[in-house]
Design a protein around this motif. Structure first.
Motif, short mmCIF file in Angstrom:
data_model
loop_
_atom_site.label_atom_id
_atom_site.label_comp_id
_atom_site.label_asym_id
_atom_site.label_seq_id
_atom_site.Cartn_x
_atom_site.Cartn_y
_atom_site.Cartn_z
N THR A 40 45.33 34.01 39.05
CA THR A 40 44.54 34.96 39.83
C THR A 40 45.12 36.35 39.73
O THR A 40 44.40 37.34 39.55
CB THR A 40 44.50 34.52 41.30
OG1 THR A 40 43.83 33.27 41.40
CG2 THR A 40 43.75 35.54 42.15
N TYR A 41 46.44 36.46 39.80
CA TYR A 41 47.06 37.78 39.75
C TYR A 41 47.05 38.38 38.34
O TYR A 41 47.11 39.59 38.18
CB TYR A 41 48.47 37.73 40.33
CG TYR A 41 48.45 37.48 41.83
CD1 TYR A 41 47.35 37.86 42.59
CD2 TYR A 41 49.51 36.86 42.46
CE1 TYR A 41 47.31 37.63 43.96
CE2 TYR A 41 49.48 36.62 43.84
CZ TYR A 41 48.38 37.00 44.57
OH TYR A 41 48.34 36.77 45.93
N ILE A 42 46.94 37.53 37.33
CA ILE A 42 46.73 38.05 35.98
C ILE A 42 45.35 38.69 35.89
O ILE A 42 45.19 39.78 35.33
CB ILE A 42 46.88 36.93 34.93
CG1 ILE A 42 48.36 36.50 34.82
CG2 ILE A 42 46.36 37.38 33.56
CD1 ILE A 42 48.58 35.26 33.99
N HIS A 43 44.34 38.04 36.50
CA HIS A 43 43.00 38.64 36.56
C HIS A 43 43.05 39.95 37.33
O HIS A 43 42.44 40.95 36.93
CB HIS A 43 42.01 37.68 37.22
CG HIS A 43 41.54 36.58 36.33
ND1 HIS A 43 40.90 36.80 35.14
CD2 HIS A 43 41.63 35.23 36.46
CE1 HIS A 43 40.60 35.64 34.56
NE2 HIS A 43 41.04 34.67 35.34
N CYS A 44 43.78 39.96 38.46
CA CYS A 44 43.90 41.18 39.25
C CYS A 44 44.54 42.29 38.41
O CYS A 44 44.10 43.44 38.46
CB CYS A 44 44.75 40.92 40.50
SG CYS A 44 43.95 39.91 41.76
N GLY A 45 45.58 41.92 37.67
CA GLY A 45 46.24 42.90 36.83
C GLY A 45 45.31 43.50 35.79
O GLY A 45 45.34 44.70 35.52
#
Length: 304
Positions: A193-198
């Motif tokens: 999820t945080y890779i997508h956010c990044g």
């Protein structure tokens, strides 16, 4: 992933395997070793050494040697006595456990400090000070830890919010602007999820500051600045998140402190003024009692 893990896991040619095997077995002997030296020791040639370095993501042997030595020195320091995963056993009494945990926390702070480079810390401070919006992306325990950081930052007027729900996090990253700084906390550095956010933050030209493990990971690679969490714990075969939690707390306290110090007297005066205007807590302990007429008064009386 650490360099030594890449050396063990990647597929190489026969010559490159010879070199990788030597690096795994002799990390303490690489200081000042040239490309030709290494080729001679492994009965290969300098071109094979260079190809191996480039497969590992480096521009040549010298840069690989430097980073590999730093990694080896880190992995062989600070935690020679206390195991970060199993710091005590079922035979230890309560006092022994107390002392072992104290030693573990001290080791963790020293370990974390060894991973922080001055330029990265200065860069992290700049990203936070120049942002008009700071969003902390953290989940579960990391979100709980980040709450204290957010409280301290907001007390000195810094625009910090927490995004801890995965479905909301993606929206907040997508709605970011160029003056946003996303602070992503992920021990693995591979949280999907945080890779997508990044990726959304990058698309919006926002800045990314991250706290991840010291190895190669996707979140660290996409960040404008990355600070390393002490990297000693396995994912689940451990008694608790003792070292990673302590390390994250320290790094967040450090970030708050360097931001505070950028306007030291202004921020200190501001906190004292808030306390004088609002904090009416009572105490019978002279060591912690504040001087002045407002000390000990209920908050509602002070605000009146």
């Amino acid at each position: 992933m650490l360099i030594i893990e890449h050396l063990k896991a990647m597929t190489f040619s026969d010559a490159e395997n010879q070199i990788a095997d030597y690096l795994i077995k002799h990390p303490h002997e690489l200081d000042q070793l040239t490309t030709q030296n290494l080729a001679n020791f492994t009965h290969t040639n300098p071109n094979s050494v260079i190809r191996l370095a480039k497969k590992l993501g480096f521009d040549g042997w010298t840069s690989l040697r430097t980073e590999y030595q730093k990694e080896w020195q880190y992995l062989n320091s600070h935690f020679n006595v206390i195991d970060a995963n199993i710091p005590f056993d079922n035979k230890d009494d309560v006092i022994t456990i107390m002392h072992k945990l104290a030693q573990l926390e001290q080791n963790t702070i020293s370990d974390t400090v060894s991973l922080v480079e001055r330029d990265a810390l200065v860069k992290a401070r700049t990203l936070l000070l120049e942002a008009n919006q700071i969003i902390v992306f953290a989940s579960l325990t990391n979100a709980n830890i980040a709450t204290d950081f957010i409280t301290k930052m907001r007390r000195i007027g810094m625009p910090v919010t927490l995004s801890s729900e995965f479905d909301i996090s993606v929206y907040e990253a997508y709605n970011a602007s160029p003056d946003t700084c996303g602070l992503i906390i992920s021990y693995t550095g591979e949280n999907a999820t945080y890779i997508h956010c990044g990726k959304f933050l990058k698309e919006k030209d926002a800045k990314i500051l991250s706290l991840t493990n010291m190895g190669d990971n996707q979140i660290a690679r996409m960040s404008d600045c990355n600070l390393s969490i002490t990297t000693r714990e396995r994912l689940y075969s451990k008694i608790g998140n003792f070292t990673s939690n302590t390390s994250i707390i320290y790094l967040l306290d450090l970030l708050y402190s360097v931001v505070f110090a950028a306007n030291y007297q202004k921020n200190l005066d501001h906190l004292i003024q808030i306390g004088q205007a609002y904090d009416g807590r009572k105490t019978t302990n002279a060591l912690i009692e504040e001087a002045g007429s407002l000390a000990g008064k209920p908050a509602y009386e002070v605000l009146e």
